[in-house]
Design a protein around this motif. Structure first.
Motif, short mmCIF file in Angstrom:
data_model
loop_
_atom_site.label_atom_id
_atom_site.label_comp_id
_atom_site.label_asym_id
_atom_site.label_seq_id
_atom_site.Cartn_x
_atom_site.Cartn_y
_atom_site.Cartn_z
N ALA A 251 0.83 -1.21 0.00
CA ALA A 251 0.00 0.00 0.00
C ALA A 251 0.86 1.26 0.00
CB ALA A 251 -0.93 0.00 1.21
N TYR A 252 1.86 1.29 0.90
CA TYR A 252 2.74 2.45 1.01
C TYR A 252 4.14 2.00 1.37
CZ TYR A 252 -1.58 5.18 1.38
OH TYR A 252 -2.81 5.74 1.14
N THR A 253 5.12 2.75 0.86
CA THR A 253 6.52 2.57 1.25
C THR A 253 7.03 3.90 1.77
OG1 THR A 253 7.00 0.76 -0.29
CG2 THR A 253 8.86 2.11 0.43
N GLY A 254 7.64 3.88 2.94
CA GLY A 254 8.20 5.09 3.52
C GLY A 254 9.60 5.36 2.99
N VAL A 255 9.98 6.63 2.96
CA VAL A 255 11.31 7.02 2.51
C VAL A 255 12.22 7.15 3.74
CG1 VAL A 255 12.70 8.76 1.34
CG2 VAL A 255 10.40 8.21 0.49
N CYS A 256 13.28 6.39 3.73
CA CYS A 256 14.29 6.39 4.79
C CYS A 256 15.51 7.16 4.29
CB CYS A 256 14.65 4.94 5.13
SG CYS A 256 16.05 4.73 6.24
N GLY A 257 16.35 7.60 5.22
CA GLY A 257 17.58 8.28 4.83
C GLY A 257 18.45 7.44 3.93
N SER A 258 18.42 6.11 4.12
CA SER A 258 19.22 5.24 3.27
C SER A 258 18.73 5.26 1.83
CB SER A 258 19.20 3.80 3.82
OG SER A 258 17.89 3.26 3.79
N ASP A 259 17.40 5.44 1.64
CA ASP A 259 16.86 5.52 0.29
C ASP A 259 17.40 6.76 -0.44
OD1 ASP A 259 15.18 3.26 0.67
OD2 ASP A 259 13.71 4.52 1.69
N SER B 163 4.02 13.99 3.72
CA SER B 163 3.89 14.02 2.26
C SER B 163 3.63 12.60 1.76
CB SER B 163 5.17 14.55 1.59
OG SER B 163 5.45 15.88 1.99
N VAL B 164 2.76 12.48 0.76
CA VAL B 164 2.50 11.21 0.10
C VAL B 164 2.61 11.44 -1.41
CG1 VAL B 164 0.90 9.31 -0.28
CG2 VAL B 164 0.95 10.47 1.95
N PHE B 165 3.54 10.71 -2.05
CA PHE B 165 3.77 10.86 -3.48
C PHE B 165 3.20 9.65 -4.22
CE2 PHE B 165 6.74 13.84 -1.78
CZ PHE B 165 7.00 14.77 -2.78
N PRO B 166 2.68 9.85 -5.44
CA PRO B 166 2.26 8.71 -6.24
C PRO B 166 3.46 7.86 -6.64
CG PRO B 166 2.17 10.72 -7.54
CD PRO B 166 2.46 11.14 -6.13
N GLU C 169 12.45 18.05 4.22
CA GLU C 169 11.11 18.63 4.33
C GLU C 169 10.18 17.70 5.10
OE1 GLU C 169 9.78 19.52 0.40
OE2 GLU C 169 11.50 20.80 -0.08
N GLY C 170 9.51 18.24 6.09
CA GLY C 170 8.57 17.45 6.86
C GLY C 170 9.25 16.41 7.73
N VAL C 171 8.49 15.39 8.10
CA VAL C 171 9.03 14.33 8.96
C VAL C 171 9.12 13.02 8.19
CG1 VAL C 171 8.72 13.05 11.13
CG2 VAL C 171 8.02 15.47 11.00
N LYS C 172 8.00 12.50 7.74
CA LYS C 172 8.03 11.22 7.02
C LYS C 172 7.31 11.36 5.68
CE LYS C 172 9.59 7.93 7.73
NZ LYS C 172 10.84 7.34 7.19
N THR C 173 8.02 10.98 4.62
CA THR C 173 7.51 11.01 3.26
C THR C 173 7.14 9.58 2.85
OG1 THR C 173 8.85 12.93 2.70
CG2 THR C 173 8.05 11.59 0.88
N LEU C 174 5.97 9.42 2.23
CA LEU C 174 5.53 8.11 1.77
C LEU C 174 5.40 8.09 0.25
CD1 LEU C 174 2.64 7.16 4.25
CD2 LEU C 174 5.12 6.95 4.58
N ILE C 175 5.52 6.89 -0.31
CA ILE C 175 5.26 6.64 -1.72
C ILE C 175 4.12 5.62 -1.79
CG2 ILE C 175 6.18 5.82 -3.92
CD1 ILE C 175 9.00 6.53 -2.77
#
Length: 379
Positions: A39-47, A351-354, A369-375
Motif C-alpha cells: 500500500a505504502y513505502t516510507g522514505v528512509c535516509g538510506s533511500d 507528504s505522500v507521493f504517487p 522537508e517534513g518528517v516522514k515522506t511516503l510513496i
C-alpha cells in the motif's frame, strides 16, 4: 491501473537512474510465506543515499538493478498452506528482512545479526525491496495491525512501525527505567520515536537535540511538555561545551547542580543522527556510569572521546535495526487504546507521493522537508 498479472516495480540501476518495470509476480513455493500487496513505502535516509549514490556499502549497477524501499505496509494478498496467523485482506506492517533461523546468532536471539539475513533492497544479496505491487515474505515477518474501534493506525501509519521498531530496539538496549533522564540526538523519525518510547518506558525527562527547530517542536508535541525538553546545538563551540550547555539549560529538570557536584550528566544518551559532533556531545553529556546507544548510521570512522568513556566507565552499545519483540512492542505502543503515541502517528506523515513520482519523494526527503515522506503503492 496495474493488472493482477503484472508486478510493477521501481528499480534503481545507478545514481539518479530509477526505472519502472514489470517484474514477475511472486509465487508461493514455501508454505510459510505470504504475498503482500504493498500500500505504502516510507522514505528512509538510506533511500536518499541510494538515489544519489547508488548504494551505501554495496551498490547497484546496470547489470544488477534492485527494487528499492524497505519501510512498508500492505494487505495480505495470498498465504501459504501452512500459514494460520494471517488471511487475505489483513492489514500488516512488514519487517523487511528475514534471517536463516539456524545459525548461532539466530539461536542466541540476535537474529538481526544473522550473516545470512535477506534484507529488502540489499544489492549485496540481490533481495528486492518494497517499491513494487506484490512482495513475498515469511508470514512471521508480517505483523497484523489490529482494526480496533477508534484506532489511529491505518495503512499509512503502519509504514511507521518499521522506524518505530528501530527506536524501540534502541530504548530496550539502553535499558531505560522509570525516573531515568535521557538525551536523544537527532529529531528525525527514529529520533522522535526513540524519545517517545523512552517516555513510555518511564523516563522522567527526555531532551531532544537537533539543528532543525520545527522538528524539535514536533518532538516536544509527540513526547509531551511534561517530559520533553529541546536544545539546538551551537555550531561554533566544542562538543564538550555543547554538552555543558544542554545540562545547564535543563539543569533544574535534570536535577543537576554543577556547584554542588550533583548529577553532572544524564543517565542515558541515544544518538539517532550519526553525526560526529552529536556522538561526541552525547558522551560528554552522560553521568558517571551512564549508558550510550548508537542508533544512527554515519561515517564509518570518526573521532571519539574514548578517554571520557573510560574515565566515566560508560557502557556503549551498538544498535542495528530490530530484534525479537521490537515490532510487536512497537505495534502495541502505537495501537494502545488512548495511548499518546498512537494519537500522534498520523502527524508523522507529511507528504505522500504517487508511485510514478518516487524520485520526487526521495528529493523531498533529502531536503529535510517534513518528517516522514511516503510513496503510494502501484494500483
Amino acid at each position: 491501473m496495474a493488472s493482477d498479472d503484472k508486478n510493477l516495480s521501481c528499480l534503481l540501476y545507478g545514481p539518479h537512474d530509477a526505472r519502472f518495470e514489470d517484474r514477475p509476480v511472486p509465487t508461493l513455493t514455501n508454505p510459510h510465506d505470504v504475498i503482500v500487496r504493498i500500500a505504502y513505502t516510507g522514505v528512509c535516509g538510506s533511500d536518499v543515499h541510494f538515489w544519489h549514490d547508488g548504494g551505501i556499502r554495496t551498490f547497484v549497477s546496470s547489470t544488477s538493478p534492485i527494487t528499492v524501499g524497505h519501510e512498508a505496509s500492505g494487505t495480505i494478498h495470498a498465504v501459504g498452506s501452512a500459514v494460520t496467523s494471517l488471511a487475505p485482506g489483513d492489514m500488516v506492517a512488514i519487517e523487511p528482512g528475514y534471517s536463516c533461523r539456524h545459525c548461532e546468532r539466530c539461536k542466541a536471539g540476535t537474529y538481526n545479526l544473522c550473516p545470512q539475513m535477506k534484507f529488502a533492497a540489499d544489492p549485496g544479496s540481490g533481495f528486492h525491496g518494497t517499491l513494487t505491487k506484490y512482495f513475498k515474505v515469511p508470514a512471521d515477518f508480517c505483523f497484523k495491525v489490529p482494526k480496533t474501534s477508534g484506532s489511529a493506525v491505518g495503512l499509512k501509519e503502519a509504514v511507521l512501525i518499521e522506524p518505530l521498531a528501530v527506536a524501540t530496539h534502541a530504548v530496550r538496549l539502553a535499558n531505560i527505567k522509570p525516573g531515568d533522564t535521557v538525551i536523544v540526538f537527532g529529531a528525525g523519525t527514529v529520533g522522535i520515536f526513540a524519545a517517545a518510547v523512552a517516555r513510555e518506558f518511564g523516563a522522567r525527562v527526555v531532551v531532544s537535540v537537533d539543528i532543525n527547530e520545527s522538528r524539535l517542536e514536533f518532538a516536544k508535541k509527540v513526547v509531551g511538555d511534561d517530559v520533553s525538553r529541546t536544545y539546538i546545538p551551537e555550531k561554533n563551540v566544542t562538543p564538550e561545551e555543547n554538552a555543558r550547555r544542554i545540562l545547564t539549560t535543563h539543569s533544574e529538570a535534570l536535577d543537576i547542580n554543577f556547584n554542588a557536584g550533583v548529577g553532572q550528566g544524564v543517565d542515558i544518551a541515544i544518538d539517532a543522527s550519526g553525526a560526529p559532533p552529536s556522538i561526541q556531545t552525547a558522551i560528554y553529556g552522560l553521568r558517571m556510569g551512564g549508558t550510550y546507544v548508537q542508533a544512527g548510521m554515519g561515517k564509518r570512522t570518526i573521532d571519539f572521546p574514548i578517554a571520557e568513556m573510560c574515565e566515566k566507565e560508560i557502557t556503549a552499545k551498538g544498535c542495528f535495526r530490530y530484534g525479537p519483540g521490537d515490532f510487536k512492542l512497537g505495534i502495541s505502543l502505537a495501537t494502545k487504546p488512548g495511548g499518546r503515541l498512537g494519537q500522534m502517528m498520523g502527524e508523522f506523515v507529511t507528504s505522500v507521493f504517487p508511485f510514478e513520482k518516487a524520485s520526487a519523494a526521495w528529493e523531498c526527503a533529502g531536503r529535510g522537508e517534513g518528517v516522514k515522506t511516503l510513496i503510494k503503492g502501484p494500483y
